[in-house]
Write a protein that holds these residues in place. Structure first.
Motif, PDB file in Angstrom:
ATOM      1  N   SER A 146     -19.437 -45.332 -16.314  1.00 27.05           N
ATOM      2  CA  SER A 146     -20.158 -44.775 -15.161  1.00 27.05           C
ATOM      3  C   SER A 146     -19.992 -43.264 -15.167  1.00 27.05           C
ATOM      4  O   SER A 146     -19.557 -42.683 -16.153  1.00 27.05           O
ATOM      5  CB  SER A 146     -19.606 -45.381 -13.874  1.00 27.05           C
ATOM      6  OG  SER A 146     -18.309 -44.895 -13.644  1.00 27.05           O
ATOM      7  N   GLY A 147     -20.335 -42.633 -14.041  1.00 19.04           N
ATOM      8  CA  GLY A 147     -20.182 -41.183 -13.947  1.00 19.04           C
ATOM      9  C   GLY A 147     -18.719 -40.776 -13.871  1.00 19.04           C
ATOM     10  O   GLY A 147     -18.350 -39.661 -14.241  1.00 19.04           O
ATOM     11  N   GLY A 148     -17.882 -41.681 -13.387  1.00 20.82           N
ATOM     12  CA  GLY A 148     -16.476 -41.329 -13.204  1.00 20.82           C
ATOM     13  C   GLY A 148     -15.522 -42.060 -14.131  1.00 20.82           C
ATOM     14  O   GLY A 148     -14.363 -41.668 -14.272  1.00 20.82           O
ATOM     15  N   GLY A 173     -21.099 -41.203 -18.374  1.00 22.94           N
ATOM     16  CA  GLY A 173     -22.156 -40.787 -17.447  1.00 22.94           C
ATOM     17  C   GLY A 173     -22.095 -39.291 -17.159  1.00 22.94           C
ATOM     18  O   GLY A 173     -23.126 -38.617 -17.009  1.00 22.94           O
ATOM     19  N   PHE A 176     -23.801 -37.569 -19.938  1.00 20.71           N
ATOM     20  CA  PHE A 176     -25.257 -37.673 -19.739  1.00 20.71           C
ATOM     21  C   PHE A 176     -25.711 -36.654 -18.693  1.00 20.71           C
ATOM     22  O   PHE A 176     -26.711 -35.945 -18.887  1.00 20.71           O
ATOM     23  CB  PHE A 176     -25.639 -39.085 -19.270  1.00 20.71           C
ATOM     24  CG  PHE A 176     -26.030 -40.017 -20.393  1.00 20.71           C
ATOM     25  CD1 PHE A 176     -27.321 -40.002 -20.903  1.00 20.71           C
ATOM     26  CD2 PHE A 176     -25.116 -40.895 -20.942  1.00 20.71           C
ATOM     27  CE1 PHE A 176     -27.693 -40.867 -21.940  1.00 20.71           C
ATOM     28  CE2 PHE A 176     -25.471 -41.754 -21.978  1.00 20.71           C
ATOM     29  CZ  PHE A 176     -26.759 -41.739 -22.479  1.00 20.71           C
ATOM     30  N   ASP A 177     -24.970 -36.572 -17.584  1.00 18.51           N
ATOM     31  CA  ASP A 177     -25.377 -35.673 -16.492  1.00 18.51           C
ATOM     32  C   ASP A 177     -25.314 -34.206 -16.927  1.00 18.51           C
ATOM     33  O   ASP A 177     -26.196 -33.416 -16.607  1.00 18.51           O
ATOM     34  CB  ASP A 177     -24.481 -35.892 -15.266  1.00 18.51           C
ATOM     35  CG  ASP A 177     -24.722 -37.261 -14.626  1.00 18.51           C
ATOM     36  OD1 ASP A 177     -25.830 -37.805 -14.798  1.00 18.51           O
ATOM     37  OD2 ASP A 177     -23.802 -37.773 -13.974  1.00 18.51           O
ATOM     38  N   GLY A 190     -28.664 -39.170 -16.182  1.00 22.35           N
ATOM     39  CA  GLY A 190     -28.760 -40.265 -17.149  1.00 22.35           C
ATOM     40  C   GLY A 190     -30.159 -40.870 -17.270  1.00 22.35           C
ATOM     41  O   GLY A 190     -30.730 -40.910 -18.370  1.00 22.35           O
ATOM     42  N   PRO A 191     -30.734 -41.326 -16.151  1.00 19.51           N
ATOM     43  CA  PRO A 191     -32.055 -41.963 -16.246  1.00 19.51           C
ATOM     44  C   PRO A 191     -33.127 -40.995 -16.772  1.00 19.51           C
ATOM     45  O   PRO A 191     -33.967 -41.392 -17.594  1.00 19.51           O
ATOM     46  CB  PRO A 191     -32.350 -42.371 -14.799  1.00 19.51           C
ATOM     47  CG  PRO A 191     -31.030 -42.407 -14.114  1.00 19.51           C
ATOM     48  CD  PRO A 191     -30.162 -41.412 -14.800  1.00 19.51           C
ATOM     49  N   GLU A 194     -32.687 -40.501 -20.492  1.00 18.15           N
ATOM     50  CA  GLU A 194     -33.162 -41.667 -21.254  1.00 18.15           C
ATOM     51  C   GLU A 194     -34.691 -41.652 -21.368  1.00 18.15           C
ATOM     52  O   GLU A 194     -35.246 -41.937 -22.433  1.00 18.15           O
ATOM     53  CB  GLU A 194     -32.699 -42.977 -20.607  1.00 18.15           C
ATOM     54  CG  GLU A 194     -33.144 -44.182 -21.435  1.00 18.15           C
ATOM     55  CD  GLU A 194     -32.763 -45.538 -20.838  1.00 18.15           C
ATOM     56  OE1 GLU A 194     -32.326 -45.599 -19.683  1.00 18.15           O
ATOM     57  OE2 GLU A 194     -32.936 -46.541 -21.549  1.00 18.15           O
ATOM     58  N   GLY A 284     -21.232 -50.407 -14.651  1.00 13.73           N
ATOM     59  CA  GLY A 284     -21.319 -48.957 -14.462  1.00 13.73           C
ATOM     60  C   GLY A 284     -22.742 -48.473 -14.718  1.00 13.73           C
ATOM     61  O   GLY A 284     -23.506 -49.128 -15.424  1.00 13.73           O
ATOM     62  N   GLY A 285     -23.076 -47.334 -14.148  1.00 15.35           N
ATOM     63  CA  GLY A 285     -24.446 -46.821 -14.213  1.00 15.35           C
ATOM     64  C   GLY A 285     -24.974 -46.650 -15.626  1.00 15.35           C
ATOM     65  O   GLY A 285     -26.161 -46.876 -15.884  1.00 15.35           O
ATOM     66  N   VAL A 286     -24.102 -46.277 -16.572  1.00 11.56           N
ATOM     67  CA  VAL A 286     -24.553 -46.045 -17.950  1.00 11.56           C
ATOM     68  C   VAL A 286     -25.015 -47.357 -18.593  1.00 11.56           C
ATOM     69  O   VAL A 286     -25.837 -47.356 -19.509  1.00 11.56           O
ATOM     70  CB  VAL A 286     -23.432 -45.367 -18.772  1.00 11.56           C
ATOM     71  CG1 VAL A 286     -23.885 -45.089 -20.194  1.00 11.56           C
ATOM     72  CG2 VAL A 286     -23.000 -44.073 -18.102  1.00 11.56           C
ATOM     73  N   ASN A 289     -28.644 -48.067 -19.367  1.00  6.81           N
ATOM     74  CA  ASN A 289     -29.357 -47.458 -20.500  1.00  6.81           C
ATOM     75  C   ASN A 289     -29.832 -48.551 -21.477  1.00  6.81           C
ATOM     76  O   ASN A 289     -29.028 -49.272 -22.063  1.00  6.81           O
ATOM     77  CB  ASN A 289     -28.427 -46.461 -21.205  1.00  6.81           C
ATOM     78  CG  ASN A 289     -29.155 -45.677 -22.266  1.00  6.81           C
ATOM     79  OD1 ASN A 289     -29.449 -46.198 -23.330  1.00  6.81           O
ATOM     80  ND2 ASN A 289     -29.460 -44.423 -21.967  1.00  6.81           N
ATOM     81  N   THR A 316     -24.052 -50.564 -10.779  1.00 11.45           N
ATOM     82  CA  THR A 316     -23.730 -49.296 -10.117  1.00 11.45           C
ATOM     83  C   THR A 316     -22.936 -49.610  -8.844  1.00 11.45           C
ATOM     84  O   THR A 316     -22.792 -50.780  -8.463  1.00 11.45           O
ATOM     85  CB  THR A 316     -25.021 -48.526  -9.778  1.00 11.45           C
ATOM     86  OG1 THR A 316     -25.887 -49.397  -9.064  1.00 11.45           O
ATOM     87  CG2 THR A 316     -25.741 -48.077 -11.027  1.00 11.45           C
ATOM     88  N   ASP A 317     -22.429 -48.563  -8.205  1.00 10.99           N
ATOM     89  CA  ASP A 317     -21.534 -48.791  -7.070  1.00 10.99           C
ATOM     90  C   ASP A 317     -22.248 -49.537  -5.942  1.00 10.99           C
ATOM     91  O   ASP A 317     -23.377 -49.201  -5.578  1.00 10.99           O
ATOM     92  CB  ASP A 317     -20.979 -47.455  -6.567  1.00 10.99           C
ATOM     93  CG  ASP A 317     -19.934 -46.906  -7.532  1.00 10.99           C
ATOM     94  OD1 ASP A 317     -19.520 -47.661  -8.435  1.00 10.99           O
ATOM     95  OD2 ASP A 317     -19.530 -45.747  -7.377  1.00 10.99           O
TER      96      ASP A 317
END
Ligand code: KG4
Ligand code: ZN
Length: 354
Positions: A146-148, A173, A176-177, A190-191, A194, A284-286, A289, A316-317
């Motif tokens: 994820s981002g964290g 993440g 990516f950011d 990230g999105p 992609e 996680g958000g990644v 992908n 995601t959270d």
């Protein structure tokens, strides 16, 4: 601490406020989702990243309304609940104080059990939510990106998580950011990255940190720096779209190569401890992908593993995962003292079984 005994089989309310998602969910104890709500705070866009103080204030502003919405939708009053659970770490302390403070106050006022949930354990147990049908029996391998966070975890049971490896610098993440920001894309990046990468060719050989190295640690900061250097070496002015797309595709290819290599090592590691283990779960958000998902699925199959990914909204959270982790703990007899304080750092290794 045991609360009122006459709602032992009642639903559980979960609350998530550890980063920039404010979320609440009510789950029946069999895991049925009665109602859920997530607010992704848009307040941070102008800053290109989460601002902790702003996140905490936004949780304070929005949480009561989200909880009321969830309770209404589920047709519940607080007195109907068995317990209230909140993410109590790891995460941004301001947000954790808001969420766990709210949960503790409500639990105290209504005589309910309180559970201080480890946010990483909540991600780790999501795949076991019965309605997903993923049949994630212990033990399994979790790749959390994820981002964290970026970790490979052997999930052996509730409160029994072995960290096989993790990032030694940035989370996936986060990389990516940061690269998205370099390319002038919005946040979270990230999105958008992609999407742009679909128009490009992965023709630039960016470094693939730790590839082939023993174990399953991750590193993304050298890759990020290499992209930054590459962009800095370009002629001044805005990057032509095709150039930016090729950089995005090349960066994404490097991340995917690293993740696949690390996941392969992690599968070997978990098999050494649990020869029958055959499930790789991502969260996680990644994990949203598509290129990464396909690559991980292929790698898993090649190792004799099944690949499972909860639906994106549960990767995601979210608060469903918090309520579900609480239910798993309640089933084993666990709840927490009402005065337990949230922890900005709370490694899985320090988590106890109920
Ligand atoms: O799990 P999450 O929603 O929040 C936490 O960080 O806990 O993950 C968000 C991260 C962001 O860094 C975002 O850029 C990344 O996940 N992300 C992606 C994609 N969708 C979200 N990264 C790569 N590709 C995606 N499609
Ligand atoms: Zn998370």
């Amino acid at each position: 601490m045991s609360g009122r005994a006459w709602h032992q089989s009642g639903p559980v309310l979960g609350i998530e406020t550890s980063c920039d998602e404010t979320a609440a969910a009510a789950l029946a104890q069999d895991g049925t989702i009665l109602a859920e709500a997530v607010l992704s705070q848009g307040d941070h866009q102008a800053f290109g990243g989460v601002v902790p103080e702003i996140a905490a204030r936004a949780h304070l502003a929005h949480l009561p309304r989200l909880v009321a919405q969830v309770m209404n939708e589920a047709g519940l009053g607080f007195g109907d609940l068995r317990a209230i659970a909140a993410s109590a770490g790891p995460g941004l302390i301001g947000g954790l104080i808001v969420g766990s403070g709210y949960a503790r106050g409500a639990a105290l006022a209504h005589g309910l059990d309180y559970l201080a949930i480890n946010h990483l354990e909540a991600h780790a147990l999501t795949a076991r939510l019965p309605s997903l049908g993923l049949r994630a029996d212990f033990p399994y391998l979790l790749l959390l990106a994820s981002g964290g966070h970026c970790q490979a975890i052997a999930v052996e049971g509730v409160g029994r998580h072995i960290r096989l490896g993790g990032t030694i610098d940035d989370a996936a993440g986060e990389a990516f950011d940061k690269v998205a920001k370099l390319l002038g894309l919005g946040w979270p990046g990230g999105p958008a990255l992609e999407r742009l990468a679909r128009e490009g060719k992965p023709n630039h050989p960016f470094p693939r940190p730790l590839l082939g190295r023993k174990g399953c640690d991750f590193s993304f900061s050298g890759l990020k720096t290499a992209v930054a250097q590459h962009v800095a070496d370009m002629p001044p002015g805005a990057l032509p779209r095709q150039v930016a797309a090729d950089i995005a595709a090349s960066f994404q290819a490097a991340v995917v190569a690293v993740m696949v290599d690390r996941a392969r090592h992690a599968m070997t590691m978990i098999r050494a401890a649990h020869p029958a283990c055959s499930l790789l779960v991502v969260a996680g958000g990644v994990a949203a992908n598509a290129v990464l998902r396909v690559a991980l699925q292929e790698t898993a199959a090649a190792q004799g593993f099944t690949f499972a990914a909860p639906p994106l909204r549960l990767c995601t959270d979210n608060a469903v995962m918090v309520a579900w982790a609480a239910i798993e703990r309640l089933r084993l007899g666990g709840s927490d003292p009402i005065d337990v304080v949230p922890r900005p750092r709370w490694p899985l290794a320090e988590l106890a079984a109920p």
